[in-house]
Design an enzyme around this catalytic site. Structure first.
Site, PDB file in Angstrom:
ATOM      1  N   GLY A  54       1.221  -4.547  38.750  1.00 13.97           N
ATOM      2  CA  GLY A  54       1.785  -3.948  37.539  1.00 13.97           C
ATOM      3  C   GLY A  54       1.775  -5.017  36.451  1.00 13.97           C
ATOM      4  N   ALA A  55       1.275  -4.636  35.276  1.00 10.56           N
ATOM      5  CA  ALA A  55       1.002  -5.632  34.240  1.00 10.56           C
ATOM      6  C   ALA A  55       2.218  -6.500  33.865  1.00 10.56           C
ATOM      7  CB  ALA A  55       0.429  -4.919  33.013  1.00 10.56           C
ATOM      8  N   ARG A  90      -5.708 -12.214  38.259  1.00 11.27           N
ATOM      9  CA  ARG A  90      -6.191 -10.845  38.024  1.00 11.27           C
ATOM     10  C   ARG A  90      -6.676 -10.801  36.575  1.00 11.27           C
ATOM     11  NH1 ARG A  90      -2.892  -5.920  40.096  1.00 11.27           N
ATOM     12  NH2 ARG A  90      -4.991  -5.034  40.059  1.00 11.27           N
ATOM     13  N   GLN A 201      -0.947   3.791  44.589  1.00 10.18           N
ATOM     14  CA  GLN A 201       0.322   3.311  44.015  1.00 10.18           C
ATOM     15  C   GLN A 201       1.247   4.474  43.656  1.00 10.18           C
ATOM     16  OE1 GLN A 201      -2.723   2.182  43.189  1.00 10.18           O
ATOM     17  NE2 GLN A 201      -2.676   0.082  42.404  1.00 10.18           N
ATOM     18  N   ASP A 242      -2.465  -1.604  30.916  1.00  7.90           N
ATOM     19  CA  ASP A 242      -2.707  -3.004  31.281  1.00  7.90           C
ATOM     20  C   ASP A 242      -3.197  -3.835  30.105  1.00  7.90           C
ATOM     21  OD1 ASP A 242      -3.110  -1.287  33.892  1.00  7.90           O
ATOM     22  OD2 ASP A 242      -2.504  -3.319  34.469  1.00  7.90           O
ATOM     23  N   ASN A 252      -6.094   1.153  31.561  1.00  8.74           N
ATOM     24  CA  ASN A 252      -5.059   1.392  32.584  1.00  8.74           C
ATOM     25  C   ASN A 252      -5.770   1.704  33.905  1.00  8.74           C
ATOM     26  OD1 ASN A 252      -2.235   1.645  33.308  1.00  8.74           O
ATOM     27  ND2 ASN A 252      -2.577   3.848  33.493  1.00  8.74           N
TER      28      ASN A 252
HETATM   29  O1  MRU Z   1      -3.594  -2.553  40.010  1.00  5.22           O
HETATM   30  P1  MRU Z   1      -2.157  -2.390  39.590  1.00  5.22           P
HETATM   31  O2  MRU Z   1      -1.321  -1.669  40.600  1.00  5.22           O
HETATM   32  O3  MRU Z   1      -1.563  -3.705  39.141  1.00  5.22           O
HETATM   33  O4  MRU Z   1      -2.262  -1.452  38.311  1.00  5.22           O
HETATM   34  C1  MRU Z   1      -1.095  -1.074  37.643  1.00  5.22           C
HETATM   35  C2  MRU Z   1      -1.333  -0.149  36.515  1.00  5.22           C
HETATM   36  O5  MRU Z   1      -2.447   0.172  36.160  1.00  5.22           O
HETATM   37  C3  MRU Z   1      -0.126   0.264  35.751  1.00  5.22           C
HETATM   38  O6  MRU Z   1      -0.236   1.575  35.299  1.00  5.22           O
HETATM   39  C4  MRU Z   1      -0.020  -0.668  34.542  1.00  5.22           C
HETATM   40  O7  MRU Z   1      -0.036  -2.004  34.973  1.00  5.22           O
HETATM   41  C5  MRU Z   1       1.205  -0.424  33.760  1.00  5.22           C
HETATM   42  S1  MRU Z   1       2.629  -1.034  34.606  1.00  5.22           S
HETATM   43  C6  MRU Z   1       3.986  -0.813  33.648  1.00  5.22           C
END
Ligand code: MRU
Length: 366
Positions: A54-55, A90, A201, A242, A252
């Protein structure tokens, strides 16, 4: 947020300032398992392998990783090398670089002997700022839900993709913050939770979060969203992000673009919850300029889950040796975005509005 009656965040800095505890999100929803990260290398691994994800959360966790480095060796060389390592963990979410740059700027201006305490405090400030931003996103998003509730009887039906909930941030979540506030205010809601293949997720994290909060939700296959929108069963889409570019393109989780296309075709409003830490004014064209993380094909060919004996196991679902491509994010062009819900209010996804938002935020910081 609250889990089993206890307030909980996905990270917990150790009181001694020598480690960061994080929820290991790979174990959810079957086990709530904490991991202690005591070195920058451990933090790097936790981000790369998505123990935390999550970002906004990876930004805050990376800041603590750099702070742990300052405790071990606070030299300029160690500062730069560790920041560079964590930044590579990442590639897509800009929050990682944003948090590291914010911390680096504070540390570069200070003497090495002061850096350990300063870095730990600043990592804490990054985390608390995230909580405040998300709470404000909740307050600014709430009227969107209230307006729908005022127009028609029954629950407001919201579709969300991936997990942009409190597990993806330090608290509240971004896309979920208006939902949690609305639920607390007694507004009836029904959330469609995309499973979010390949890592699921939505199924494993968003469904778990919403269940903890007692917020009514239904898990759907990723491919079901368009169908539900065509049948008038979705009032609003809210997703996280993201990285958002200067002209409002939204990067995203993979599959977001298809939801935006379907929403556009069906006249369903498509909102993106965006803290300013996710805005990257250094890029304009999301498709051309944002690096898209390619993850292992194993995330597609195999799937994990709990068996009837209660054991968490992984099984193969594709023929042996099947080649698999796994881009983890996509870009939704600004023209498909109804608006951005930010900590400073609702903003249009266009260059002029985002420039003025950034200027306003810079004035508020002074
Ligand atoms: O690969 P992830 O699980 O880190 O991806 C997360 C997402 O794409 C979320 O939608 C994004 O980070 C927003 S989190 C508030």
């Amino acid at each position: 947020m609250i889990v089993g009656g206890e307030p909980m965040r996905p990270l917990r800095p150790a009181a001694e300032g020598d480690a960061l505890w994080v929820i290991d999100q790979r174990a959810l929803p079957h086990r709530l398992q904490w991991q202690r990260l005591a070195t920058p290398a451990a933090v790097d691994r936790a981000i790369r392998e998505m123990w935390v994800r999550g970002a906004p959360l990876i930004g805050a966790v990376a800041a603590y990783g750099l702070a742990l480095q300052m405790r071990l060796e606070p030299s300029d060389a160690a500062l730069e090398a560790t920041a560079a390592m964590l930044r590579r963990a990442r590639p897509t979410a800009v929050n990682l670089a944003w948090a590291l740059d914010r911390l680096r700027a504070r540390l570069q201006a200070s003497r090495p002997s002061h850096r350990a305490a300063l870095a730990w405090a600043e990592a804490g400030a990054i985390a608390e700022d995230d909580v405040a931003a998300n709470a404000a996103i909740g307050r600014h998003g709430l009227p969107l839900l209230q307006a729908i509730a005022a127009r028609r009887p029954g629950p407001v039906r919201v579709l969300t993709h991936c997990n942009a909930g409190w597990l993806a941030t330090v608290d509240w979540g971004t896309a979920t913050a208006p939902l949690y506030l609305a639920h607390a205010a007694g507004l009836p809601l029904q959330v469609w939770v995309d499973e979010t293949r390949p890592r699921n997720q939505g199924a494993s994290l968003t469904a778990w979060e919403l269940a903890q909060a007692g917020l009514p939700h239904t898990l759907i296959a990723d491919n079901a969203g368009g169908h539900l929108m065509q049948r008038g069963q979705v009032d609003l889409v809210i997703v996280g992000c993201d990285r958002v570019t200067a002209r409002g393109d939204v990067c995203n989780k993979i599959g977001t673009y298809l939801k935006a296309l379907a929403a556009h075709d069906c006249g369903v409003p498509f909102y993106v919850a965006m803290p300013l830490s996710t805005l990257d004014l250094g890029v304009r064209d999301g498709l051309a300029e944002i690096p898209i993380e390619e993850r292992s094909g194993r995330e597609l060919t195999h799937v994990g889950g709990r068996n009837a004996q209660g054991e968490v196991v992984e099984v193969q679902i594709a023929p042996d040796g099947t080649p698999a491509a796994n881009p983890a994010f996509d870009v939704t062009p600004a023209r498909l975005v109804s608006g951005l819900i930010t900590e400073h209010g609702l903003v249009a996804a266009d260059e002029a509005s985002l420039a003025s938002l950034a200027a306003r935020a810079a004035r508020a910081d002074r």
